[in-house]
Design an enzyme around this catalytic site. Structure first.
Site, PDB file in Angstrom:
ATOM      1  N   HIS A  38      38.945  61.603  24.916  1.00 54.31           N
ATOM      2  CA  HIS A  38      38.026  62.686  25.267  1.00 54.31           C
ATOM      3  C   HIS A  38      37.934  63.756  24.184  1.00 54.31           C
ATOM      4  CE1 HIS A  38      37.321  61.622  29.592  1.00 54.31           C
ATOM      5  NE2 HIS A  38      38.398  60.898  29.348  1.00 54.31           N
ATOM      6  N   ASP A  58      35.188  69.979  18.767  1.00 48.98           N
ATOM      7  CA  ASP A  58      35.218  69.623  20.181  1.00 48.98           C
ATOM      8  C   ASP A  58      34.797  68.170  20.335  1.00 48.98           C
ATOM      9  OD1 ASP A  58      35.773  70.241  22.806  1.00 48.98           O
ATOM     10  OD2 ASP A  58      34.433  71.963  22.860  1.00 48.98           O
TER      11      ASP A  58
END
Length: 476
Positions: free
Chosen positions: A158, A365
């Site tokens: 993730h 991110d």
């Protein structure tokens, strides 16, 4: 149909379901409800060393078996705090300067992964499909293989995967790569992440490509693919719509024509918050026409408050917020509101709908679902504008956002000025472009695509004389 077994660091137990209704939990629960299966993970409880522990606690709910376990204080410290969050997290977010590697923590990380594999193994059936999630469990497939588990095992990361110059600086990088290559399918948020992983492997050992995105390294066959995680846009829209709570309605009336800039993420050095505060200061300095006409609200609830780096950034933000307000504020206007607290998800979606600009500028991110949620929460007839870092995975999809370099405060300030003055027609056009992407790449598509590809990799793992890749369909 094969049973699905999902493994993640934390598990959203049924009584916690409402609070965990976003992000990963949505995709996992939908997948499990459609196939039936097991969700295996830590329950968040920490016991004293030496206390007698229940190995695995199981409960059934809506056809799903929730299998949870606790960790003792030593395991939590080594596996979670000292390695997952003080080595893997900073390194994978390109912050080698914050890595605090200790061999004891590495050994503890591997030991907990081994312990979890031993707890899960007796629960497995021969035709189960395993889906493992995130950086806490990089060695998990390797530990299962040692126990003789031959089921197809997929892994989804993730967070970003760093370039070889970063990753291969970690002392156990070669061991981690060997372990990762024992998964059948490795999923990443972006193509850059996928290629960074393969480049890291190629610098350690020979990697052979059998077909597009199918590889062999460390005597293991595996596939790699990109699966950008999405959201439920209709669910977000429903939460954002409807009447406002009385306090919010009163606040909206009090603000009048003042335009709102919103940012919301957990307190973390990867999110670029100090840089963002300075960019906002540049907006006030270089575009004085906005003074007294805008308000920036930064919501950043504390996370990992027992880690020094997080304590440092909280102190830095409190200092910067006070300095900026002291420099530019007036008796009737406070330019920056910094809220170090958690907001209910439904309330947050309504706040997003009321704001004119979202300022989401992480330094790095994996995806950033808040950016997607902000877009989905907007009023289609009068949407706000998304200002988004080029280093967020979401920037690969949301190309109609105003894409900025978070390290360039003047670039971010100029984008904010453009967002605050953008004509309605352009705002609507950008919103429609991004909503088309969000609907196409929603969370249901993410989990369906991953599981379809994983189920295609059905050859037993590691059988002598077999080539598990040979009969696999090429992943799109």
């Amino acid at each position: 149909m094969s049973r699905l077994v999902v493994v993640s660091n934390r598990i959203a137990l049924p009584e916690e379901g409402k609070a965990s209704a976003g992000g990963l939990a949505v995709g996992i629960l939908d997948a499990l409800k459609s196939t039936g299966g097991v969700w295996f993970g830590w329950d968040g409880e920490i016991s004293e060393i030496g206390e007698e522990e229940e190995l695995v606690n199981t409960q059934e709910h809506d056809g799903i078996t929730y299998a949870s376990f606790g960790l003792n204080q030593n395991d939590y410290d080594l596996y979670y705090l000292q390695f997952s969050n003080a080595v893997i997290w900073p390194a994978f977010h390109y912050r080698l300067d914050l890595v605090q590697y200790q061999r004891e923590a590495w050994e503890g990380y591997c030991s907990v992964n081994r312990l979890l594999a031993e707890r899960l193994q007796p629960m497995l059936k021969p035709d189960d499909i395993l889906w493992i999630h995130d950086y806490h469990l990089l060695p998990f497939a390797a530990e299962l293989r040692k126990l003789g588990v031959n089921n197809p095992i997929g892994f989804f990361l993730h967070i970003p995967f760093p370039t070889p110059e970063i990753f291969n600086a970690l002392p156990p990088h070669d061991a981690l790569l060997t372990m990762l290559c024992q998964y059948d399918l490795l999923g990443f948020q972006t193509e850059n992440d996928r290629l960074a992983f393969l480049d890291s492997v190629s610098q350690v050992t020979q990697i052979e490509s059998r077909a597009a995105k199918q590889h062999r390294a460390f005597d293991n066959d595996f596939a790699t693919e990109v699966y950008p995680i999405g959201i439920e846009p209709d669910s977000i829209k429903e939460m954002a719509s409807g009447p406002l709570p009385p306090k919010m309605a009163a606040m909206k009336r009090d603000l009048g024509d003042i335009k709102n800039i919103i940012a919301c993420e957990r307190l973390d050095y990867s999110k670029g918050l100090p840089e963002r505060f300075l960019a906002y200061e540049s907006l006030l300095e270089n575009y004085p026409q906005h003074r007294s006409n805008i308000r920036y609200t930064q919501i950043a609830p504390t996370s990992r408050g027992d880690v020094q780096a997080y304590q440092d950034i909280r102190h830095q933000l409190e200092t910067e917020a006070g300095r900026i307000n002291g420099k530019y504020g007036t008796l009737g206007w406070t330019p920056l509101y910094y809220l170090n607290q958690h907001f209910d998800r439904r309330l947050l979606m309504k706040i997003f709908r009321l704001t004119d600009v979202a300022l989401i500028t992480p330094l790095r991110d994996g995806m950033n679902l808040v950016a997607k949620e902000y877009v989905a929460a907007q009023n289609p007839d009068d949407p706000g504008v998304l200002v988004l870092s080029r280093f967020a995975g979401a920037a690969n999809e949301l190309t109609s956002a105003l894409i900025v370099n978070p390290y360039d405060r003047d670039d971010v300030a100029a984008a904010l000025d453009k967002a605050l003055t953008m004509p309605r027609e352009e705002r609507v056009a950008r919103y429609n472009d991004m909503m088309a992407v969000l609907r196409r790449n929603d969370i249901a598509n993410w989990r369906k695509t991953f599981l379809k590809d994983l189920q295609a990799l059905s050859s037993p793992h590691g059988n002598e004389g077999n080539d598990p890749v040979k009969d696999r369909p090429e992943l799109a």
